[in-house]
Design a protein around this motif. Structure first.
Motif, PDB file in Angstrom:
ATOM      1  N   UNK A 158      13.312  -9.998  -1.998  1.00 50.04           N
ATOM      2  CA  UNK A 158      12.637  -9.541  -0.788  1.00 50.04           C
ATOM      3  C   UNK A 158      12.645 -10.558   0.347  1.00 50.04           C
ATOM      4  N   UNK A 159      12.917 -11.805   0.044  1.00 46.40           N
ATOM      5  CA  UNK A 159      13.035 -12.795   1.117  1.00 46.40           C
ATOM      6  C   UNK A 159      14.365 -12.665   1.857  1.00 46.40           C
ATOM      7  N   UNK A 160      15.303 -11.914   1.269  1.00 46.73           N
ATOM      8  CA  UNK A 160      16.641 -11.793   1.851  1.00 46.73           C
ATOM      9  C   UNK A 160      16.797 -10.565   2.751  1.00 46.73           C
ATOM     10  N   UNK A 161      15.817  -9.657   2.740  1.00 43.87           N
ATOM     11  CA  UNK A 161      15.940  -8.456   3.565  1.00 43.87           C
ATOM     12  C   UNK A 161      14.558  -7.939   3.951  1.00 43.87           C
ATOM     13  N   UNK A 162      14.554  -7.033   4.922  1.00 42.06           N
ATOM     14  CA  UNK A 162      13.314  -6.399   5.346  1.00 42.06           C
ATOM     15  C   UNK A 162      13.170  -5.038   4.675  1.00 42.06           C
ATOM     16  N   UNK A 163      11.920  -4.624   4.495  1.00 46.05           N
ATOM     17  CA  UNK A 163      11.632  -3.304   3.940  1.00 46.05           C
ATOM     18  C   UNK A 163      10.676  -2.581   4.881  1.00 46.05           C
ATOM     19  N   UNK A 164      11.071  -1.380   5.303  1.00 42.51           N
ATOM     20  CA  UNK A 164      10.193  -0.509   6.074  1.00 42.51           C
ATOM     21  C   UNK A 164       9.899   0.701   5.204  1.00 42.51           C
ATOM     22  N   UNK A 165       8.663   0.815   4.767  1.00 43.89           N
ATOM     23  CA  UNK A 165       8.286   1.893   3.854  1.00 43.89           C
ATOM     24  C   UNK A 165       7.327   2.865   4.528  1.00 43.89           C
ATOM     25  N   UNK A 166       7.629   4.152   4.415  1.00 36.65           N
ATOM     26  CA  UNK A 166       6.748   5.220   4.860  1.00 36.65           C
ATOM     27  C   UNK A 166       6.305   6.004   3.631  1.00 36.65           C
ATOM     28  N   UNK A 167       5.005   6.198   3.480  1.00 36.30           N
ATOM     29  CA  UNK A 167       4.466   6.962   2.360  1.00 36.30           C
ATOM     30  C   UNK A 167       3.578   8.075   2.893  1.00 36.30           C
ATOM     31  N   UNK A 168       3.684   9.252   2.304  1.00 34.64           N
ATOM     32  CA  UNK A 168       2.765  10.316   2.655  1.00 34.64           C
ATOM     33  C   UNK A 168       1.417  10.034   1.987  1.00 34.64           C
ATOM     34  N   UNK A 169       0.337  10.457   2.611  1.00 39.72           N
ATOM     35  CA  UNK A 169      -0.994  10.215   2.049  1.00 39.72           C
ATOM     36  C   UNK A 169      -1.146  10.828   0.663  1.00 39.72           C
ATOM     37  N   UNK A 170      -0.393  11.887   0.394  1.00 41.92           N
ATOM     38  CA  UNK A 170      -0.476  12.524  -0.928  1.00 41.92           C
ATOM     39  C   UNK A 170      -0.129  11.559  -2.052  1.00 41.92           C
ATOM     40  N   UNK A 171       0.696  10.552  -1.741  1.00 48.04           N
ATOM     41  CA  UNK A 171       1.046   9.525  -2.730  1.00 48.04           C
ATOM     42  C   UNK A 171      -0.198   8.747  -3.153  1.00 48.04           C
ATOM     43  N   UNK A 172      -1.090   8.508  -2.211  1.00 46.57           N
ATOM     44  CA  UNK A 172      -2.328   7.788  -2.512  1.00 46.57           C
ATOM     45  C   UNK A 172      -3.321   8.664  -3.251  1.00 46.57           C
ATOM     46  N   UNK A 173      -3.310   9.954  -2.929  1.00 48.83           N
ATOM     47  CA  UNK A 173      -4.286  10.879  -3.517  1.00 48.83           C
ATOM     48  C   UNK A 173      -3.910  11.320  -4.925  1.00 48.83           C
ATOM     49  N   UNK A 174      -2.616  11.338  -5.230  1.00 50.44           N
ATOM     50  CA  UNK A 174      -2.174  11.805  -6.548  1.00 50.44           C
ATOM     51  C   UNK A 174      -2.473  10.736  -7.602  1.00 50.44           C
ATOM     52  N   UNK A 175      -3.288  11.093  -8.591  1.00 48.47           N
ATOM     53  CA  UNK A 175      -3.699  10.136  -9.626  1.00 48.47           C
ATOM     54  C   UNK A 175      -2.620  10.064 -10.702  1.00 48.47           C
ATOM     55  N   UNK A 176      -1.910   8.964 -10.729  1.00 48.60           N
ATOM     56  CA  UNK A 176      -0.844   8.738 -11.707  1.00 48.60           C
ATOM     57  C   UNK A 176      -1.318   7.685 -12.701  1.00 48.60           C
ATOM     58  N   UNK A 177      -1.453   8.074 -13.961  1.00 47.45           N
ATOM     59  CA  UNK A 177      -1.851   7.128 -14.996  1.00 47.45           C
ATOM     60  C   UNK A 177      -3.339   6.860 -15.091  1.00 47.45           C
ATOM     61  N   UNK A 178      -4.142   7.506 -14.259  1.00 45.77           N
ATOM     62  CA  UNK A 178      -5.591   7.311 -14.308  1.00 45.77           C
ATOM     63  C   UNK A 178      -6.094   6.371 -13.228  1.00 45.77           C
ATOM     64  N   UNK A 179      -7.416   6.342 -12.999  1.00 45.07           N
ATOM     65  CA  UNK A 179      -8.014   5.528 -11.933  1.00 45.07           C
ATOM     66  C   UNK A 179      -7.684   4.043 -12.023  1.00 45.07           C
ATOM     67  N   UNK A 180      -7.665   3.491 -13.223  1.00 45.04           N
ATOM     68  CA  UNK A 180      -7.397   2.059 -13.363  1.00 45.04           C
ATOM     69  C   UNK A 180      -5.967   1.716 -12.937  1.00 45.04           C
ATOM     70  N   UNK A 181      -5.025   2.547 -13.328  1.00 43.36           N
ATOM     71  CA  UNK A 181      -3.635   2.338 -12.929  1.00 43.36           C
ATOM     72  C   UNK A 181      -3.492   2.476 -11.418  1.00 43.36           C
TER      73      UNK A 181
END
Length: 271
Positions: free
Chosen positions: A152-175
């Protein structure tokens, strides 16, 4: 003695079928690698790499071969179909392009991109799928993720995430809590830009699926996700279309600071 390369299996993908055809016709016409390179204006090594599937030919190369072999537009159409078809081997090819890229743009609307996942989140995604070997699938994803983060020090990353990614519970609350904390840490890196498209933005072009854009020294390539796989895109016109799509999705996204605040709000829900 000359090195004899094993032929590629043309049933694996259209790209392999194209590479197989390049070698078949060259040998059928009695041309050496050097002579074939002279026909299409490239070095001997470039022809060898094309026939080995390590390098993708371009439109002018195929046009010149069709003229030399008097094959009409066969090679030009093979290239077109290879570009349009789903490539089962896309993961290996895009990993090579990631090694050469200086800017990676990601959009995901269903789950966190693999490169940004914690191991527990990745494992939950693997277990939700249907691979024949969960452990092997997990190992492949972790290896790709570790390589990505290690560079990651060798390139830039521009990430776009939909809010649904945050709302969808994957693996449970702790995960989810650990995953969102990981995203916040990544968002603090100077070479990393993370923005969230909130539900309040309404409909946007990202509902069609995930996409990835890779900026190389000489050109850009892209990957468009879909059910049962996706498509690696190298045609300049299509890549530009996806680049515009990424920008239009980004126009709906919150600022980096507002995105971090939104992630923190979801983090509280999982605490």
């Amino acid at each position: 003695m000359p090195i004899v390369r094993d032929e590629l299996d043309p049933k694996i993908s259209m790209w392999y079928f194209l590479a197989h055809s390049l070698r078949f016709w060259r040998e059928k016409e009695g041309l050496s690698l050097t002579q074939c390179g002279q026909v299409i204006g490239v070095a001997r090594s470039t022809v060898s790499n094309m026939e080995a599937g390590r390098r993708r030919p371009q439109d002018d190369h195929m046009r010149l071969l069709d003229q030399r072999y008097q094959t009409g537009v066969i090679f030009q159409m093979l290239l077109w179909f290879a570009r349009m078809a789903h490539d089962p081997d896309w993961g290996r090819q895009i990993a090579k392009y990631e090694e050469q890229s200086h800017l990676i743009k990601l959009y995901h609307g269903q789950v966190i991109p693999i490169a940004l996942q914690t191991d527990d989140y990745t494992w939950a995604c693997v277990r939700a799928g249907t691979p024949k070997d969960f452990e092997a699938s997990m190992a492949r994803r972790v290896a790709r993720k570790q390589y990505f983060l290690g560079r990651m020090e060798d390139f830039e990353v521009w990430a776009l995430l939909d809010e649904s990614v945050l709302a969808r519970v994957v693996g449970g609350p702790q995960v989810m809590r650990a995953q969102l904390e990981h995203l916040l840490k990544l968002s603090e890196l100077p070479q990393f830009s993370l923005r969230v498209v909130p539900f309040s933005a309404g409909a946007h072009l990202g509902v069609d699926g995930s996409l990835q854009l890779l900026s190389l020294d000489s050109r850009d390539v892209a990957y468009s996700g879909a059910q049962n796989g996706g498509r690696l895109i190298e045609t300049p016109g299509e890549v530009r279309e996806l680049s515009v799509k990424f920008d239009r999705i980004g126009s709906k996204a919150a600022s980096e600071d507002a995105s971090r605040e939104l992630i923190k709000q979801y983090l509280e829900r999982y605490t």
